[in-house]
Design a protein around this motif. Structure first.
Motif, PDB file in Angstrom:
ATOM      1  N   VAL A  95       0.812  -1.222   0.000  1.00  0.00           N
ATOM      2  CA  VAL A  95       0.000   0.000   0.000  1.00  0.00           C
ATOM      3  C   VAL A  95       0.848   1.276   0.000  1.00  0.00           C
ATOM      4  CG1 VAL A  95      -1.956  -1.120   1.104  1.00  0.00           C
ATOM      5  CG2 VAL A  95      -0.235   0.024   2.515  1.00  0.00           C
ATOM      6  N   THR A  96       2.166   1.140  -0.077  1.00  0.00           N
ATOM      7  CA  THR A  96       3.044   2.311  -0.049  1.00  0.00           C
ATOM      8  C   THR A  96       2.882   3.115  -1.327  1.00  0.00           C
ATOM      9  OG1 THR A  96       4.647   1.230   1.378  1.00  0.00           O
ATOM     10  CG2 THR A  96       5.439   3.089   0.089  1.00  0.00           C
ATOM     11  N   ALA A  97       2.623   4.379  -1.166  1.00  0.00           N
ATOM     12  CA  ALA A  97       2.532   5.310  -2.294  1.00  0.00           C
ATOM     13  C   ALA A  97       2.996   6.673  -1.796  1.00  0.00           C
ATOM     14  CB  ALA A  97       1.105   5.392  -2.817  1.00  0.00           C
ATOM     15  N   GLU A  98       3.492   7.464  -2.694  1.00  0.00           N
ATOM     16  CA  GLU A  98       3.944   8.818  -2.353  1.00  0.00           C
ATOM     17  C   GLU A  98       3.335   9.817  -3.320  1.00  0.00           C
ATOM     18  OE1 GLU A  98       5.795   9.996   0.173  1.00  0.00           O
ATOM     19  OE2 GLU A  98       5.948   8.003   1.036  1.00  0.00           O
ATOM     20  N   THR A  99       3.062  11.000  -2.810  1.00  0.00           N
ATOM     21  CA  THR A  99       2.539  12.090  -3.622  1.00  0.00           C
ATOM     22  C   THR A  99       3.638  13.124  -3.796  1.00  0.00           C
ATOM     23  OG1 THR A  99       0.320  11.721  -2.760  1.00  0.00           O
ATOM     24  CG2 THR A  99       0.760  13.868  -3.777  1.00  0.00           C
ATOM     25  N   VAL A 100       3.870  13.499  -5.057  1.00  0.00           N
ATOM     26  CA  VAL A 100       4.925  14.455  -5.383  1.00  0.00           C
ATOM     27  C   VAL A 100       4.359  15.504  -6.320  1.00  0.00           C
ATOM     28  CG1 VAL A 100       7.143  14.738  -6.579  1.00  0.00           C
ATOM     29  CG2 VAL A 100       6.775  12.778  -5.081  1.00  0.00           C
ATOM     30  N   GLU A 101       4.730  16.742  -6.068  1.00  0.00           N
ATOM     31  CA  GLU A 101       4.366  17.839  -6.963  1.00  0.00           C
ATOM     32  C   GLU A 101       5.587  18.191  -7.800  1.00  0.00           C
ATOM     33  OE1 GLU A 101       3.591  21.705  -5.185  1.00  0.00           O
ATOM     34  OE2 GLU A 101       1.944  21.953  -6.607  1.00  0.00           O
ATOM     35  N   HIS A 102       5.383  18.381  -9.088  1.00  0.00           N
ATOM     36  CA  HIS A 102       6.488  18.773  -9.969  1.00  0.00           C
ATOM     37  C   HIS A 102       7.022  20.126  -9.499  1.00  0.00           C
ATOM     38  CE1 HIS A 102       8.645  19.928 -13.638  1.00  0.00           C
ATOM     39  NE2 HIS A 102       8.686  18.622 -13.884  1.00  0.00           N
ATOM     40  N   CYS A 111       1.784  20.011 -11.878  1.00  0.00           N
ATOM     41  CA  CYS A 111       1.343  18.616 -11.894  1.00  0.00           C
ATOM     42  C   CYS A 111       1.632  17.984 -10.535  1.00  0.00           C
ATOM     43  CB  CYS A 111       2.092  17.861 -12.999  1.00  0.00           C
ATOM     44  SG  CYS A 111       1.624  16.127 -13.167  1.00  0.00           S
ATOM     45  N   MET A 112       0.685  17.162 -10.055  1.00  0.00           N
ATOM     46  CA  MET A 112       0.881  16.418  -8.818  1.00  0.00           C
ATOM     47  C   MET A 112       0.448  14.977  -9.063  1.00  0.00           C
ATOM     48  SD  MET A 112      -0.540  17.021  -4.926  1.00  0.00           S
ATOM     49  CE  MET A 112      -0.628  18.735  -5.214  1.00  0.00           C
ATOM     50  N   VAL A 113       1.290  14.020  -8.621  1.00  0.00           N
ATOM     51  CA  VAL A 113       1.035  12.603  -8.862  1.00  0.00           C
ATOM     52  C   VAL A 113       1.203  11.829  -7.567  1.00  0.00           C
ATOM     53  CG1 VAL A 113       1.904  10.529 -10.039  1.00  0.00           C
ATOM     54  CG2 VAL A 113       1.776  12.693 -11.272  1.00  0.00           C
ATOM     55  N   THR A 114       0.306  10.874  -7.353  1.00  0.00           N
ATOM     56  CA  THR A 114       0.465   9.876  -6.302  1.00  0.00           C
ATOM     57  C   THR A 114       0.722   8.566  -7.019  1.00  0.00           C
ATOM     58  OG1 THR A 114      -1.057  11.032  -4.837  1.00  0.00           O
ATOM     59  CG2 THR A 114      -0.619   8.722  -4.336  1.00  0.00           C
ATOM     60  N   ALA A 115       1.862   7.922  -6.702  1.00  0.00           N
ATOM     61  CA  ALA A 115       2.249   6.686  -7.380  1.00  0.00           C
ATOM     62  C   ALA A 115       2.798   5.678  -6.378  1.00  0.00           C
ATOM     63  CB  ALA A 115       3.295   6.962  -8.459  1.00  0.00           C
ATOM     64  N   GLU A 118       5.744  15.347 -21.101  1.00  0.00           N
ATOM     65  CA  GLU A 118       7.039  15.346 -20.421  1.00  0.00           C
ATOM     66  C   GLU A 118       6.886  15.606 -18.924  1.00  0.00           C
ATOM     67  OE1 GLU A 118       9.371  18.250 -22.492  1.00  0.00           O
ATOM     68  OE2 GLU A 118       9.713  16.930 -24.213  1.00  0.00           O
ATOM     69  N   ILE A 119       6.067  16.579 -18.576  1.00  0.00           N
ATOM     70  CA  ILE A 119       5.905  16.937 -17.167  1.00  0.00           C
ATOM     71  C   ILE A 119       5.180  15.840 -16.394  1.00  0.00           C
ATOM     72  CG2 ILE A 119       4.747  18.559 -15.598  1.00  0.00           C
ATOM     73  CD1 ILE A 119       5.544  20.777 -17.599  1.00  0.00           C
ATOM     74  N   VAL A 120       4.134  15.267 -16.996  1.00  0.00           N
ATOM     75  CA  VAL A 120       3.417  14.177 -16.323  1.00  0.00           C
ATOM     76  C   VAL A 120       4.334  12.977 -16.150  1.00  0.00           C
ATOM     77  CG1 VAL A 120       1.547  12.498 -16.566  1.00  0.00           C
ATOM     78  CG2 VAL A 120       1.104  14.919 -16.996  1.00  0.00           C
ATOM     79  N   THR A 121       5.071  12.611 -17.201  1.00  0.00           N
ATOM     80  CA  THR A 121       5.978  11.465 -17.121  1.00  0.00           C
ATOM     81  C   THR A 121       7.043  11.694 -16.056  1.00  0.00           C
ATOM     82  OG1 THR A 121       5.626  10.988 -19.458  1.00  0.00           O
ATOM     83  CG2 THR A 121       7.591  10.034 -18.443  1.00  0.00           C
ATOM     84  N   GLU A 122       7.604  12.876 -16.034  1.00  0.00           N
ATOM     85  CA  GLU A 122       8.646  13.179 -15.054  1.00  0.00           C
ATOM     86  C   GLU A 122       8.092  13.180 -13.628  1.00  0.00           C
ATOM     87  OE1 GLU A 122      12.338  16.239 -14.565  1.00  0.00           O
ATOM     88  OE2 GLU A 122      10.811  16.640 -16.056  1.00  0.00           O
ATOM     89  N   THR A 123       6.895  13.690 -13.448  1.00  0.00           N
ATOM     90  CA  THR A 123       6.297  13.723 -12.110  1.00  0.00           C
ATOM     91  C   THR A 123       5.954  12.307 -11.646  1.00  0.00           C
ATOM     92  OG1 THR A 123       5.386  15.893 -12.673  1.00  0.00           O
ATOM     93  CG2 THR A 123       4.568  14.863 -10.674  1.00  0.00           C
ATOM     94  N   VAL A 124       5.502  11.460 -12.549  1.00  0.00           N
ATOM     95  CA  VAL A 124       5.249  10.055 -12.202  1.00  0.00           C
ATOM     96  C   VAL A 124       6.560   9.393 -11.772  1.00  0.00           C
ATOM     97  CG1 VAL A 124       4.607   7.785 -13.123  1.00  0.00           C
ATOM     98  CG2 VAL A 124       3.199   9.779 -13.624  1.00  0.00           C
ATOM     99  N   ARG A 125       7.637   9.673 -12.496  1.00  0.00           N
ATOM    100  CA  ARG A 125       8.941   9.099 -12.131  1.00  0.00           C
ATOM    101  C   ARG A 125       9.386   9.581 -10.761  1.00  0.00           C
ATOM    102  NH1 ARG A 125      13.582  11.199 -12.311  1.00  0.00           N
ATOM    103  NH2 ARG A 125      13.061  12.813 -13.795  1.00  0.00           N
ATOM    104  N   LEU A 126       9.194  10.869 -10.479  1.00  0.00           N
ATOM    105  CA  LEU A 126       9.574  11.416  -9.177  1.00  0.00           C
ATOM    106  C   LEU A 126       8.762  10.775  -8.058  1.00  0.00           C
ATOM    107  CD1 LEU A 126       9.859  15.203 -10.108  1.00  0.00           C
ATOM    108  CD2 LEU A 126      11.739  13.606  -9.702  1.00  0.00           C
TER     109      LEU A 126
END
Length: 148
Positions: free
Chosen positions: A21-28, A33-37, A62-70
């Motif tokens: 269940v580990t996930a992290e939320t990061v904002e570019h 853009c903000m992603v929880t992955a 590019e921004i979505v892909t990079e934020t998902v990676r982060l």
């Protein structure tokens, strides 16, 4: 001895549940853009600022892909941290030797600006410091250890 093994088995089972269940939320860094992955790269939430859509499809991608990676890197790092707490640093080092370095040890968060942001106006130059006309004043600041 059986109690120790039982405790270890319970700790491993708890660790597996925690990691699932580990996930992290990061904002570019640009705030668009903000992603929880999860550590597996599963996107659990994606929030786009309306201004991002005005940058064009390539910049959005590019921004979505990079934020998902982060976010994925952050979740992987959290997983490594939880594993080290549950199993000990020695076991975590062994896992890293097999799986590769954790994100913090490798190239953590190398953010590449999108091409539209890279073409922004160049940074302004700083004005040069004024030249000191008094040679005594310049000598005083040149060697602060020579002061009396």
């Amino acid at each position: 001895m059986a109690a120790v093994n039982e405790d270890r088995m319970q700790a491993v089972e708890q660790l597996q549940r925690d990691l699932a269940v580990t996930a992290e939320t990061v904002e570019h860094p640009n705030g668009l853009c903000m992603v929880t992955a999860s550590a597996k790269g599963q996107i659990r939430a994606l929030h786009l600022h309306p201004a991002l859509l005005q940058l064009g499809a390539r910049a959005v991608g590019e921004i979505v892909t990079e934020t998902v990676r982060l976010a994925t890197n952050a979740a992987v790092q959290t997983s490594f941290n939880k594993m080290a707490l549950a199993l000990g640093d020695g076991m975590a080092i062994d896992v890293e030797s097999i799986a590769g370095d954790s994100p913090f040890r490798s190239k953590w968060n190398p953010v590449v600006p999108p091409k539209s942001a890279a073409e922004a106006a160049p940074a302004e130059r700083r004005p040069r410091a004024p030249i000191v006309e008094d040679p005594d004043e310049d000598a005083f600041f040149e060697n602060p250890f020579g002061r009396r």
